[in-house]
Design a protein around this motif. Structure first.
Motif, PDB file in Angstrom:
ATOM      1  N   HIS A  61      99.354 -14.047  32.433  1.00 18.99           N
ATOM      2  CA  HIS A  61      99.666 -13.189  33.935  1.00 18.99           C
ATOM      3  C   HIS A  61      98.669 -12.548  34.367  1.00 18.99           C
ATOM      4  O   HIS A  61      98.222 -11.476  35.394  1.00 18.99           O
ATOM      5  N   TYR A  62      97.780 -12.035  33.383  1.00 17.92           N
ATOM      6  CA  TYR A  62      96.045 -11.674  34.069  1.00 17.92           C
ATOM      7  C   TYR A  62      94.979 -12.334  33.569  1.00 17.92           C
ATOM      8  O   TYR A  62      95.232 -13.325  32.589  1.00 17.92           O
ATOM      9  N   ASP A  63      93.860 -12.085  33.901  1.00 16.99           N
ATOM     10  CA  ASP A  63      92.596 -12.234  33.341  1.00 16.99           C
ATOM     11  C   ASP A  63      92.830 -11.808  31.814  1.00 16.99           C
ATOM     12  O   ASP A  63      91.288 -10.678  31.582  1.00 16.99           O
ATOM     13  N   ASN A  64      93.017 -12.815  30.827  1.00 20.40           N
ATOM     14  CA  ASN A  64      92.779 -12.029  29.712  1.00 20.40           C
ATOM     15  C   ASN A  64      91.763 -12.745  28.656  1.00 20.40           C
ATOM     16  O   ASN A  64      91.222 -12.319  27.873  1.00 20.40           O
ATOM     17  N   TYR A  65      90.976 -13.233  29.560  1.00 21.63           N
ATOM     18  CA  TYR A  65      89.175 -13.661  29.289  1.00 21.63           C
ATOM     19  C   TYR A  65      88.709 -12.474  30.020  1.00 21.63           C
ATOM     20  O   TYR A  65      86.942 -12.610  29.349  1.00 21.63           O
ATOM     21  N   SER A  66      88.858 -11.468  30.887  1.00 24.73           N
ATOM     22  CA  SER A  66      87.976 -10.920  31.116  1.00 24.73           C
ATOM     23  C   SER A  66      87.221  -9.742  30.344  1.00 24.73           C
ATOM     24  O   SER A  66      88.546  -9.265  29.655  1.00 24.73           O
ATOM     25  N   ASN A  67      86.692  -9.208  30.493  1.00 27.36           N
ATOM     26  CA  ASN A  67      85.955  -7.843  29.581  1.00 27.36           C
ATOM     27  C   ASN A  67      85.994  -8.014  27.150  1.00 27.36           C
ATOM     28  O   ASN A  67      86.435  -7.284  27.538  1.00 27.36           O
ATOM     29  N   LEU A  68      85.736  -9.492  27.421  1.00 27.01           N
ATOM     30  CA  LEU A  68      85.343  -9.571  25.747  1.00 27.01           C
ATOM     31  C   LEU A  68      84.741  -8.778  25.135  1.00 27.01           C
ATOM     32  O   LEU A  68      85.303  -8.903  23.967  1.00 27.01           O
ATOM     33  N   LYS A  69      84.113  -8.278  25.442  1.00 26.42           N
ATOM     34  CA  LYS A  69      83.564  -7.594  24.989  1.00 26.42           C
ATOM     35  C   LYS A  69      84.030  -5.808  24.277  1.00 26.42           C
ATOM     36  O   LYS A  69      84.045  -5.547  23.595  1.00 26.42           O
ATOM     37  N   ASN A  70      84.095  -6.110  26.065  1.00 29.37           N
ATOM     38  CA  ASN A  70      85.352  -4.382  25.345  1.00 29.37           C
ATOM     39  C   ASN A  70      86.996  -4.643  24.407  1.00 29.37           C
ATOM     40  O   ASN A  70      86.967  -3.950  23.689  1.00 29.37           O
ATOM     41  N   SER A  71      87.422  -5.816  24.387  1.00 24.57           N
ATOM     42  CA  SER A  71      88.513  -6.055  23.535  1.00 24.57           C
ATOM     43  C   SER A  71      87.502  -5.903  22.111  1.00 24.57           C
ATOM     44  O   SER A  71      88.748  -5.523  21.367  1.00 24.57           O
ATOM     45  N   LEU A  72      86.488  -7.172  22.123  1.00 22.93           N
ATOM     46  CA  LEU A  72      85.935  -6.757  20.867  1.00 22.93           C
ATOM     47  C   LEU A  72      85.935  -5.985  19.821  1.00 22.93           C
ATOM     48  O   LEU A  72      86.550  -4.930  18.774  1.00 22.93           O
ATOM     49  N   LYS A  73      85.836  -4.066  20.351  1.00 21.04           N
ATOM     50  CA  LYS A  73      85.577  -2.720  20.107  1.00 21.04           C
ATOM     51  C   LYS A  73      87.131  -2.978  20.158  1.00 21.04           C
ATOM     52  O   LYS A  73      87.308  -2.360  19.349  1.00 21.04           O
ATOM     53  N   TRP A  74      87.712  -2.934  21.079  1.00 24.55           N
ATOM     54  CA  TRP A  74      89.693  -2.593  20.840  1.00 24.55           C
ATOM     55  C   TRP A  74      90.359  -3.222  19.399  1.00 24.55           C
ATOM     56  O   TRP A  74      90.508  -2.489  18.891  1.00 24.55           O
ATOM     57  N   TRP A  75      89.590  -3.917  19.340  1.00 25.78           N
ATOM     58  CA  TRP A  75      90.685  -5.337  18.182  1.00 25.78           C
ATOM     59  C   TRP A  75      89.765  -4.528  16.531  1.00 25.78           C
ATOM     60  O   TRP A  75      90.682  -4.474  15.842  1.00 25.78           O
ATOM     61  N   THR A  76      88.568  -4.241  17.328  1.00 24.61           N
ATOM     62  CA  THR A  76      88.059  -3.621  15.692  1.00 24.61           C
ATOM     63  C   THR A  76      89.111  -2.517  15.283  1.00 24.61           C
ATOM     64  O   THR A  76      88.930  -2.064  14.219  1.00 24.61           O
ATOM     65  N   ASP A  77      88.728  -1.287  16.354  1.00 27.65           N
ATOM     66  CA  ASP A  77      90.031   0.076  16.108  1.00 27.65           C
ATOM     67  C   ASP A  77      91.138  -0.316  15.656  1.00 27.65           C
ATOM     68  O   ASP A  77      91.967  -0.449  14.848  1.00 27.65           O
ATOM     69  N   PHE A  78      92.101  -2.060  16.218  1.00 24.74           N
ATOM     70  CA  PHE A  78      92.894  -1.703  16.146  1.00 24.74           C
ATOM     71  C   PHE A  78      93.598  -2.227  14.389  1.00 24.74           C
ATOM     72  O   PHE A  78      94.369  -1.998  13.939  1.00 24.74           O
ATOM     73  N   TYR A  79      92.534  -3.618  13.928  1.00 22.61           N
ATOM     74  CA  TYR A  79      92.683  -3.249  12.588  1.00 22.61           C
ATOM     75  C   TYR A  79      92.149  -3.337  11.414  1.00 22.61           C
ATOM     76  O   TYR A  79      92.365  -3.350  10.391  1.00 22.61           O
ATOM     77  N   SER A  80      91.040  -1.646  11.850  1.00 22.28           N
ATOM     78  CA  SER A  80      90.273  -0.695  11.196  1.00 22.28           C
ATOM     79  C   SER A  80      91.777   0.388  10.563  1.00 22.28           C
ATOM     80  O   SER A  80      91.844   1.001   9.793  1.00 22.28           O
TER      81      SER A  80
END
Length: 159
Positions: A61-80
């Motif tokens: 329902h939104y552009d889930n491919y926008s800001n992929l670089k920021n998404s990488l940081k978020w996932w790194t924190d998520f899995y840490s």
């Protein structure tokens, strides 16, 4: 007519009020599918692989491919915050062209031949999904948003 209505009410009572889960249970990949995953996503010795799947934009329902670089940081924190032992953790993108800048074929991959989309997430109108597969090909999935507790629970369920 009354009888059909009563049968409908009975069916709703039996099936309509159960909690609907978005997880598959006791599912298994074929040998060919397991081989494909192991070869194409660099999975060798780990007991499990976690596939973090990003759906096509038309499923979200939104552009889930926008800001992929920021998404990488978020996932790194998520899995840490999750202790993953003997687990291969990869991120797979249904839209290779949109994710081209971050696909590195090390931990970020395109969905080769739409394998994950077509076999696990094609009917899910969500932005994300997660799939946990063990060495024997048993798997469990969750379509949609997920948190650390979900990841831990999926791993526990498949063990």
């Amino acid at each position: 007519m009354k009888r059909a209505f009563l049968l409908l009410i009975l069916a709703v009572g039996l099936f309509g009020f159960h909690k609907v889960e978005n997880n598959s249970h006791n599912e298994k990949l074929s040998e060919a599918q397991l081989k494909l995953v192991k070869e194409n996503y660099a999975w060798s010795s780990e007991e499990f692989i976690i596939v973090n799947f990003r759906q096509p934009i038309n499923s979200c329902h939104y552009d889930n491919y926008s800001n992929l670089k920021n998404s990488l940081k978020w996932w790194t924190d998520f899995y840490s915050k999750i202790k993953l032992n003997n687990v291969r953790n990869v991120f797979v993108y249904a839209e290779e062209k949109r994710a081209k800048k971050i696909i590195d074929s090390k931990s970020h991959y395109s969905d080769i031949n739409s394998f994950f989309l077509n076999n696990f997430f094609v009917n899910d109108k969500t932005c994300y999904g997660i799939l946990v597969i063990d060495n024997d090909g048993n798997y469990i999935k969750k379509a949609g948003e997920y948190n650390q507790e979900d990841v831990i629970e999926l791993i526990k369920k498949i063990q």
